[in-house]
Design a protein around this motif. Sequence first.
Motif, PDB file in Angstrom:
ATOM      1  N   VAL A 281       0.801  -1.224   0.000  1.00  0.00           N
ATOM      2  CA  VAL A 281       0.000   0.000   0.000  1.00  0.00           C
ATOM      3  C   VAL A 281       0.838   1.281   0.000  1.00  0.00           C
ATOM      4  CG1 VAL A 281      -1.895  -1.184   1.154  1.00  0.00           C
ATOM      5  CG2 VAL A 281      -0.246   0.107   2.524  1.00  0.00           C
ATOM      6  N   ARG A 282       2.087   1.206   0.430  1.00  0.00           N
ATOM      7  CA  ARG A 282       2.858   2.443   0.543  1.00  0.00           C
ATOM      8  C   ARG A 282       3.138   3.083  -0.818  1.00  0.00           C
ATOM      9  NH1 ARG A 282       8.942   0.363   2.320  1.00  0.00           N
ATOM     10  NH2 ARG A 282       9.406  -0.815   0.419  1.00  0.00           N
ATOM     11  N   THR A 283       3.108   2.299  -1.867  1.00  0.00           N
ATOM     12  CA  THR A 283       3.296   2.840  -3.215  1.00  0.00           C
ATOM     13  C   THR A 283       1.967   3.068  -3.938  1.00  0.00           C
ATOM     14  OG1 THR A 283       3.544   0.590  -4.098  1.00  0.00           O
ATOM     15  CG2 THR A 283       5.562   1.756  -3.460  1.00  0.00           C
ATOM     16  N   ARG A 284       0.870   2.902  -3.205  1.00  0.00           N
ATOM     17  CA  ARG A 284      -0.468   3.059  -3.789  1.00  0.00           C
ATOM     18  C   ARG A 284      -1.283   4.005  -2.912  1.00  0.00           C
ATOM     19  NH1 ARG A 284       1.178  -2.220  -4.782  1.00  0.00           N
ATOM     20  NH2 ARG A 284       0.844  -2.930  -6.951  1.00  0.00           N
ATOM     21  N   PRO A 285      -1.174   5.308  -3.148  1.00  0.00           N
ATOM     22  CA  PRO A 285      -1.879   6.288  -2.310  1.00  0.00           C
ATOM     23  C   PRO A 285      -3.390   6.069  -2.250  1.00  0.00           C
ATOM     24  CG  PRO A 285      -0.265   7.375  -3.707  1.00  0.00           C
ATOM     25  CD  PRO A 285      -0.335   5.959  -4.168  1.00  0.00           C
ATOM     26  N   ARG A 286      -3.988   5.569  -3.338  1.00  0.00           N
ATOM     27  CA  ARG A 286      -5.433   5.332  -3.328  1.00  0.00           C
ATOM     28  C   ARG A 286      -5.787   4.230  -2.337  1.00  0.00           C
ATOM     29  NH1 ARG A 286      -7.712   3.502  -8.022  1.00  0.00           N
ATOM     30  NH2 ARG A 286      -9.643   4.682  -7.801  1.00  0.00           N
ATOM     31  N   ALA A 287      -4.938   3.224  -2.231  1.00  0.00           N
ATOM     32  CA  ALA A 287      -5.187   2.161  -1.254  1.00  0.00           C
ATOM     33  C   ALA A 287      -5.069   2.697   0.169  1.00  0.00           C
ATOM     34  CB  ALA A 287      -4.204   1.012  -1.473  1.00  0.00           C
ATOM     35  N   MET A 288      -4.061   3.519   0.424  1.00  0.00           N
ATOM     36  CA  MET A 288      -3.897   4.099   1.758  1.00  0.00           C
ATOM     37  C   MET A 288      -5.069   5.009   2.106  1.00  0.00           C
ATOM     38  SD  MET A 288       0.225   4.893   1.883  1.00  0.00           S
ATOM     39  CE  MET A 288       0.160   5.298   3.617  1.00  0.00           C
ATOM     40  N   ALA A 289      -5.526   5.775   1.127  1.00  0.00           N
ATOM     41  CA  ALA A 289      -6.674   6.649   1.355  1.00  0.00           C
ATOM     42  C   ALA A 289      -7.923   5.838   1.668  1.00  0.00           C
ATOM     43  CB  ALA A 289      -6.906   7.535   0.128  1.00  0.00           C
ATOM     44  N   ALA A 290      -8.104   4.729   0.956  1.00  0.00           N
ATOM     45  CA  ALA A 290      -9.280   3.879   1.179  1.00  0.00           C
ATOM     46  C   ALA A 290      -9.245   3.263   2.573  1.00  0.00           C
ATOM     47  CB  ALA A 290      -9.338   2.781   0.119  1.00  0.00           C
TER      48      ALA A 290
ATOM     49  N   LEU B 257     -13.094   1.162  -3.554  1.00  0.00           N
ATOM     50  CA  LEU B 257     -11.844   1.820  -3.940  1.00  0.00           C
ATOM     51  C   LEU B 257     -10.634   0.963  -3.577  1.00  0.00           C
ATOM     52  CD1 LEU B 257     -10.458   4.465  -4.944  1.00  0.00           C
ATOM     53  CD2 LEU B 257     -10.550   5.260  -2.570  1.00  0.00           C
ATOM     54  N   LEU B 258     -10.686   0.318  -2.408  1.00  0.00           N
ATOM     55  CA  LEU B 258      -9.581  -0.519  -1.970  1.00  0.00           C
ATOM     56  C   LEU B 258      -9.401  -1.718  -2.899  1.00  0.00           C
ATOM     57  CD1 LEU B 258      -7.432  -0.937   0.240  1.00  0.00           C
ATOM     58  CD2 LEU B 258      -9.136  -2.277   1.501  1.00  0.00           C
ATOM     59  N   VAL B 259     -10.509  -2.322  -3.322  1.00  0.00           N
ATOM     60  CA  VAL B 259     -10.435  -3.450  -4.254  1.00  0.00           C
ATOM     61  C   VAL B 259      -9.800  -3.010  -5.571  1.00  0.00           C
ATOM     62  CG1 VAL B 259     -11.794  -5.095  -5.612  1.00  0.00           C
ATOM     63  CG2 VAL B 259     -12.389  -4.655  -3.221  1.00  0.00           C
ATOM     64  N   ASP B 260     -10.213  -1.852  -6.059  1.00  0.00           N
ATOM     65  CA  ASP B 260      -9.682  -1.353  -7.332  1.00  0.00           C
ATOM     66  C   ASP B 260      -8.189  -1.032  -7.258  1.00  0.00           C
ATOM     67  OD1 ASP B 260     -12.197  -1.531  -8.419  1.00  0.00           O
ATOM     68  OD2 ASP B 260     -12.687   0.586  -8.138  1.00  0.00           O
ATOM     69  N   ALA B 261      -7.734  -0.632  -6.073  1.00  0.00           N
ATOM     70  CA  ALA B 261      -6.370  -0.103  -5.949  1.00  0.00           C
ATOM     71  C   ALA B 261      -5.307  -1.167  -5.714  1.00  0.00           C
ATOM     72  CB  ALA B 261      -6.322   0.913  -4.802  1.00  0.00           C
ATOM     73  N   VAL B 262      -5.716  -2.406  -5.453  1.00  0.00           N
ATOM     74  CA  VAL B 262      -4.759  -3.439  -5.049  1.00  0.00           C
ATOM     75  C   VAL B 262      -4.862  -4.638  -5.990  1.00  0.00           C
ATOM     76  CG1 VAL B 262      -4.125  -5.003  -3.172  1.00  0.00           C
ATOM     77  CG2 VAL B 262      -4.905  -2.697  -2.648  1.00  0.00           C
TER      78      VAL B 262
END
Length: 413
Positions: free
Chosen positions: A229-238, A347-352
Amino acid sequence: MTVAESEATLVQRRTVGVLVASQALGGIGVFTGITVATLLAEDILGDASFAGMTQTAQLVGAAVVAFLLSQVMAIRGRRVGLALGYGLGALGAGLCIVGGAVGSFAVLLLGTFALGSAVATNSQARYAATDLASPRRRARALSVVVWATTIGAVVGPNLVGPAGDVAEAVGLPALTGPFLFSLVGLFAGAGVLWTWLRPDPLLTARRLADGSGGGPSPRVSLRRVWSVVRTRPRAMAAMAAIAVSHSVMLTVMVMTPIHMSHGGADLEVIGFVISVHIVGMFAFSPLIGWLADLLGPSVVLAAGALVLLLAVALAGSAPAGHSAVLAVGLFLLGLGWSCGVVAASSLLVDAVPLIERPGVQGVADLLQGVCAAIAASLGGVVLASWGYSALNGMAGVLAVVVLGSAVVARARA
């Protein structure tokens, strides 16, 4: 439509149906017992000083077990993990019955901790609905499973009276009766999942995926999830939005009955306001899921944050006791929570990537539980020291964090 797409569609349709059935049964199991846990604790202890520890134990249990179940699901799939979660919850209900029967607060606490497993399972099930859903329908699939919780949330508390009669009929304390019903509901939910959640949606999705989604399951760990998640800001936001939306809702909801009772509201009126709140939480989730698919999850997440801000503004301005303003505020609190959880989960599903989802989803629910437990504990202190308006002000600050998460997710889309 390819052969793989056709298979995914057929399995997805079956998966959602099974999840809805298990959520209804599991929801009855969760809400029937949790409704009276603090009352049973008070009955055992003789006063209410430490009765709230049952709620804390359940929250901590849900957080811990969510992470553990994610490890099971990453390797064995959704069917094994979700059925195990409800099975552990049923064991917890049994321990609560024993604790009530022998008058042991320690056993009751252990039981409510294990009962938190059912709460974690109820929450994790929403992700199982997204494993085979097309990207344009993920939020809708997820939201239908969230909606199914309405059945348990409404039916469960209304079974408390009849359950007490059943307990007394078999020689048990009346307050252990709801846990008898919880045990039956959770075992039934586990049975539905174990028997009919075949083929497993997660394992099927991996088999049908191309090279980016297949491969052996990685070991789930906090370090592994952080590296994802650290390289995926959308995942961290979710993840932040899920945890903070839940904290805002729980902080205000748990303390509202106390605020109302201080103003002389009776139990029937308090129950009505909480019922209105529950309707806001679950009843409109399919509409919210449709909007998230149509407009994008970040847009609905931002709308949910604004609804939460309006909710705490209304609730915080309401006098002690009962008022229409408070009822509207609690309804909007539930609706804002629904927007936040449905949109952020999608959003979390989409981001990972598919192969990493079980671990990330488990840690997201772990954070949700930990943050909720901390917020609920602080909420009691704030209410006692500065009052209900200050409590809602604190919740409003947290709602701004949800809005910031939506902005980050939108900017990184």
